[in-house]
Design an enzyme around this catalytic site. Structure first.
Site, PDB file in Angstrom:
ATOM      1  CD  GLN A  52      26.535 -17.152 -20.414  1.00  0.00           C
ATOM      2  OE1 GLN A  52      27.698 -17.522 -20.553  1.00  0.00           O
ATOM      3  NE2 GLN A  52      25.671 -17.079 -21.417  1.00  0.00           N
ATOM      4  CD  GLU A 118      29.446 -20.534 -21.479  1.00  0.00           C
ATOM      5  OE1 GLU A 118      29.928 -20.701 -22.610  1.00  0.00           O
ATOM      6  OE2 GLU A 118      29.421 -19.423 -20.897  1.00  0.00           O
ATOM      7  CG  HIS A 143      29.007 -19.329  -2.647  1.00  0.00           C
ATOM      8  ND1 HIS A 143      29.519 -18.344  -1.827  1.00  0.00           N
ATOM      9  CD2 HIS A 143      27.659 -19.237  -2.532  1.00  0.00           C
ATOM     10  CE1 HIS A 143      28.528 -17.703  -1.237  1.00  0.00           C
ATOM     11  NE2 HIS A 143      27.376 -18.223  -1.646  1.00  0.00           N
ATOM     12  CD  GLU A 189      24.817 -19.719   0.751  1.00  0.00           C
ATOM     13  OE1 GLU A 189      24.704 -19.320   1.923  1.00  0.00           O
ATOM     14  OE2 GLU A 189      24.832 -18.953  -0.230  1.00  0.00           O
TER      15      GLU A 189
END
Length: 204
Positions: A52, A118, A143, A189
Site C-alpha cells: 500500500q 490507502e 508521485h 504519472e
C-alpha cells in the site's frame, strides 16, 4: 472500461525532469556499482509484497469519485476509527466479485492485495478552509504511476473529465508520458510501456 496497472518505482523520471538543472554536473551510478549495491533478496523476504501507499485526503466526496470513476479503481475496504476521528479507504485494481463476504476473510484479503492505495480522511477537514494535505510539498513524496493501455485515449478522457494536468504527453523533456493531479494535489504519472520504448531503448 479501461483498466490500469499501478506502477511503482518510476520516480526517476520526475527526479530527472525537475531536479537535474539544480544539481549541476552529476554522474549516476555505474553498472558495476549498481550491481554491488543491489543485493540478492534474502530468502526470508520471498513472500513480501508492496502492499500500500498511504495518502492524506481532505474530502472523500471529491477523492473517492476521482479514484473510482476517473482512475477506475475499486473500493476494497473502509475502516472507521472513531477514537482517532478518521476513516481509511483502501482502493486498488481488483475485481469487486473477488471481495470475500466473510468479514475476517475480507480484512485478510485486503491486506494481501498488491499495490493498493490507502486514502486517510481526518473527519472535518473537508470543512476547514485552511487544511491542506501535503500532496504538492517537497517532503519526500514524488508521485505514483499508472500504466494505461492507450495513453492518448486515457489523457483525452482525463481532460474531458476536467482533470488537472501537470505535464501533457507531448510536453518536453520526456514526451509520451503525462502527469495529472488528484483533488489533493498528488501527482500521478500516466505511462504506457510501449510508448516509452523509443525514448528509453538507447539508455542503459
Amino acid at each position: 472500461m479501461l483498466r490500469y496497472v499501478v506502477v511503482l518505482g518510476t520516480c526517476l523520471f520526475a527526479f530527472v525532469i525537475f531536479n537535474y538543472s539544480s544539481m549541476g554536473e552529476t554522474v549516476g551510478l555505474s553498472d558495476s556499482e549498481l550491481k554491488e549495491l543491489c543485493e540478492q533478496p534474502d530468502a526470508s523476504t520471498k513472500d513480501f509484497i508492496m502492499q500500500q501507499t498511504n495518502l492524506c485526503i481532505k474530502d472523500p466526496r471529491k477523492s473517492l469519485p476521482f479514484y473510482t470513476r476517473v482512475l477506475g479503481m475499486t473500493l476494497l475496504q473502509k475502516f472507521d476509527f472513531p477514537e482517532m476521528k478518521l476513516t481509511a479507504f483502501f482502493l486498488g485494481y481488483e475485481n469487486p466479485d473477488d471481495i470475500p463476504k466473510n468479514k475476517a476473510d475480507h480484512i485478510e484479503w485486503t491486506f494481501t492485495r498488491k499495490a493498493t492505495i490507502e486514502l486517510v480522511h481526518q473527519w472535518g477537514t473537508e470543512n476547514d478552509p485552511n487544511f491542506k494535505c501535503k500532496g504538492s510539498s517537497t517532503e519526500g513524496f514524488g508521485h505514483f504511476g499508472l500504466h494505461v493501455p492507450d495513453i492518448e485515449k486515457a489523457c483525452e478522457r482525463f481532460e474531458s473529465l476536467g482533470v488537472e494536468f501537470v505535464k501533457k504527453i507531448n510536453d518536453a523533456p520526456i514526451k509520451r508520458l503525462a502527469f495529472i493531479k488528484d483533488p489533493d494535489g498528488y501527482k500521478i504519472e500516466i505511462i504506457n510501456g510501449k510508448a516509452l520504448v523509443p525514448f528509453l531503448h538507447q539508455r542503459k
